[in-house]
Design a protein around this motif. Structure first.
Motif, PDB file in Angstrom:
ATOM      1  N   ALA A  45       0.833  -1.214   0.000  1.00 41.89           N
ATOM      2  CA  ALA A  45       0.000   0.000   0.000  1.00 41.89           C
ATOM      3  C   ALA A  45       0.861   1.254   0.000  1.00 41.89           C
ATOM      4  N   THR A  46       0.414   2.249  -0.728  1.00 38.59           N
ATOM      5  CA  THR A  46       1.163   3.505  -0.828  1.00 38.59           C
ATOM      6  C   THR A  46       0.712   4.549   0.180  1.00 38.59           C
ATOM      7  N   ALA A  47      -0.393   4.293   0.873  1.00 35.51           N
ATOM      8  CA  ALA A  47      -0.814   5.219   1.931  1.00 35.51           C
ATOM      9  C   ALA A  47       0.146   5.026   3.099  1.00 35.51           C
ATOM     10  N   GLU A  48       0.659   6.105   3.625  1.00 38.16           N
ATOM     11  CA  GLU A  48       1.661   6.030   4.687  1.00 38.16           C
ATOM     12  C   GLU A  48       1.082   5.422   5.955  1.00 38.16           C
ATOM     13  N   ASP A  49       1.837   4.501   6.550  1.00 39.15           N
ATOM     14  CA  ASP A  49       1.485   3.994   7.872  1.00 39.15           C
ATOM     15  C   ASP A  49       1.841   5.060   8.901  1.00 39.15           C
ATOM     16  N   SER A  50       1.107   5.078   9.992  1.00 35.90           N
ATOM     17  CA  SER A  50       1.406   6.015  11.071  1.00 35.90           C
ATOM     18  C   SER A  50       1.127   5.310  12.392  1.00 35.90           C
TER      19      SER A  50
ATOM     20  N   SER B 255      -3.250   4.160  -3.754  1.00 34.32           N
ATOM     21  CA  SER B 255      -2.834   3.253  -4.807  1.00 34.32           C
ATOM     22  C   SER B 255      -2.131   2.063  -4.172  1.00 34.32           C
ATOM     23  N   VAL B 256      -1.675   1.175  -5.003  1.00 31.95           N
ATOM     24  CA  VAL B 256      -0.988  -0.014  -4.507  1.00 31.95           C
ATOM     25  C   VAL B 256       0.130  -0.382  -5.477  1.00 31.95           C
TER      26      VAL B 256
END
Length: 185
Positions: A115-120, A171-172
């Motif tokens: 996954a391209t969404a940032e982990d936090s 996106s992925v």
């Protein structure tokens, strides 16, 4: 160019390689022994969506989602994943992926969503998307499409709604990595 080998990727590349891809690139650059591989960049998924006009179905799916209804989420998930899996893989994109696969020289690979969404601290994509093991060249593109479609599983949809990632661009990327036979886990 829609693929990059691990040593061309660093932790700065989460937006194009996803968290998993960027981490593998970083480990490779640090000379940590990880199985060889490459990343099919998120731009490949974006191209697939654009070339096949799936964005229209995706947008209408978000308009139909009812977070309070598990059945609704499952139904919409199945619809959009079927659309993704039934679309023809772009020939030019497939050719580039096969070239990267051939250079890898592996008989079997792991095909892993990234996954391209940032982990936090409160958002983590780990476990939300799918991976496939012992993939051959023959079923490589099919499994890449399955990874892309996993961005729309019921679990991933619920997670996106819960974290307010619904209509924002997520996106992925897909990691293709030489399969390592484990002797112990």
């Amino acid at each position: 160019m829609f693929t990059k080998i691990f040593k061309q990727i660093s932790k700065k590349d989460v937006k194009i390689a996803g968290g998993k891809g960027a981490s593998l690139g970083e480990m490779t650059q640090a000379k940590i022994p990880v199985p060889s591989g490459f990343v099919i960049l998120s731009s490949a998924f974006d191209k697939f969506i654009k070339d096949t006009d799936i964005n229209i179905e995706i947008d209408s799916m978000w308009d139909r989602i009812d977070i309070k209804s598990t059945e609704n989420i499952e139904e919409n998930s199945e619809i959009i994943r079927d659309v993704i899996l039934k679309k023809k893989f772009p020939v030019d994109l497939g050719k580039e992926i096969f070239q990267a696969f051939d250079k890898l020289g592996a008989r079997y690979v792991a095909v892993r969503s990234s996954a391209t969404a940032e982990d936090s601290k409160i958002d983590a994509w780990a476990g939300q998307l799918e991976s496939y093991l012992y993939v051959t060249k023959k079923n490589l593109l099919e499994n890449v499409q399955k990874c892309w479609a996993s961005l729309f599983t019921p679990r991933a949809l619920f997670y996106r709604v819960e974290r307010k990632f619904m209509k924002g661009h997520v996106s992925v990327a897909v990691v293709v990595q030489e399969m390592a036979n484990s002797e112990v886990a």
